[in-house]
Scaffold this active site. Structure first.
Site, PDB file in Angstrom:
ATOM      1  CE  LYS A  33      -7.476 -12.376   2.463  1.00 40.88           C
ATOM      2  NZ  LYS A  33      -6.666 -12.827   3.817  1.00 40.88           N
ATOM      3  CE  LYS A  54      -0.409  -5.633  -0.955  1.00 39.87           C
ATOM      4  NZ  LYS A  54      -0.902  -5.562   0.443  1.00 39.87           N
ATOM      5  CE  LYS A 108       1.861 -16.911  -9.752  1.00 40.05           C
ATOM      6  NZ  LYS A 108       2.666 -17.049 -11.050  1.00 40.05           N
TER       7      LYS A 108
END
Ligand code: TRP
Length: 327
Positions: free
Chosen positions: A111, A191, A194
């Site tokens: 992240k 994967k 969005k």
């Protein structure tokens, strides 16, 4: 009844990866467990969404979860921030967590790479809040995808430490593997997400989905219609595994191998079967959007039920830790 707890982040629009990887599982689990399902808006703050966007995402996710079949009569569906005990327990657990343990989290690294100009402390302590989510309901079963396994391991260690330091309080949360843990995106490589733009939205119309499916990657070795294909390596055929019955799937696989069936035909068949799942969900979602007061009421009741359970746990935790309130 054993308690199950799971959370889902209100980010972006719901897609088939969320549906197959999480929501289908939730619907199944609500009959086997006492279920607490949480829309984790506090976790979403680690990405600093615009306030209106966050509010909208929580709404749409609630609608999506309900339209997918989570039944508020059977499961407790609520929003994390409506139950302030989540933040309170997270702090207590933060003080029990060694920095070194958090430093090992691969999701923090991922992240941080995704949002290099917003590497905030919440991103770092994210798994502690997740542990609090689980512990507040003293849940023993936690359905998550593979990418959450490390967070679950950390949760178990943290709660073991709590039990060791303050006395036996929390049961150990076990992972419940989802039946479709990893749904790849239309690129057949990553994967479904969005942020990658490789997703099929849960609320998309049939036509919108067709526009995306047309471009979906298939067997890369099948260059021409007349080339025989290999269904085992084809991501579109993998999608058939989620939406198409065994018999039809066998027919499609045979047609692909013999080049009798082209990729476009295969995708058409998939579209029809997807629509049988997506169509009714889309309609239920539209009906819920027309009745905002009903959605509010469901979340209000969910928060009430969750708070009752959370308050009981926190009373015990405060006592164990030595945080005593005058009466
Ligand atoms: N971190 C989880 C995810 O990104 C979401 C989550 C938050 C969660 N709290 C949880 C999952 C508690 C299970 C239990 O998928």
């Amino acid at each position: 009844m054993v308690r199950v707890m799971s959370g889902i982040q209100p980010t972006g629009n719901l897609h088939l990866g969320n549906y197959l990887g999480a929501l289908v599982n939730w619907v199944r689990l609500q009959d086997q467990f006492e279920a607490f399902f949480c829309i984790v808006d506090l976790h979403a703050l680690t990405q600093r969404p615009k306030p209106e966007a966050l509010q909208h995402a929580v709404r749409e996710l609630t609608i999506g979860v309900l339209a997918s079949g989570v039944d508020p009569e059977r499961a407790t569906l609520f929003v994390q921030s409506h139950v302030p005990e989540h933040s309170e327990l997270a702090w207590i657990l933060t003080c029990l967590t060694p920095l070194g343990d958090l430093n090992r989290m691969t999701q923090f690294k991922d992240k941080s790479a995704q949002q290099p100009d917003n590497i905030n402390a919440g991103l770092f302590t994210y798994p502690i809040l997740q542990t609090a989510d689980i512990a507040l309901y003293r849940a023993e079963a936690v359905p998550v995808g593979e990418d959450q396994e490390q967070h679950l391991e950390l949760a178990r260690e943290t709660l073991r430490r709590f039990n060791f330091v303050y006395g036996d309080t929390f049961p150990e949360p076990n992972t419940v593997k989802s039946e479709a843990p990893r749904v790849l995106g239309l690129d057949g490589e990553f994967k479904m997400s969005k942020s990658r733009g490789n997703e099929i939205g849960l609320f998309e119309t049939e036509e919108e989905t067709w526009q995306k499916l047309r471009g979906a990657k298939t067997d890369p070795a099948r260059l021409r219609r007349s080339d025989p294909g290999t269904p085992e390596v084809c991501n579109v055929f993998r999608y058939h595994g989620f939406f198409t019955g065994a018999e039809e799937r066998d027919r499609i696989a045979a047609g692909c191998r013999s080049a009798q069936l082209g990729c476009v035909d295969c995708k058409r068949a998939l579209l029809a079967n997807m629509e049988r799942v997506k169509g009714p969900i889309r309609e239920r979602a539209a009906a819920l959007r027309d009745r905002p007061a009903q959605v509010d009421e469901i979340l209000h009741e969910g928060a009430g039920k969750a708070r009752a359970a959370a308050a009981a746990t926190m009373a015990l935790v405060r006592e164990r830790v030595g945080l005593v309130r005058p009466r």
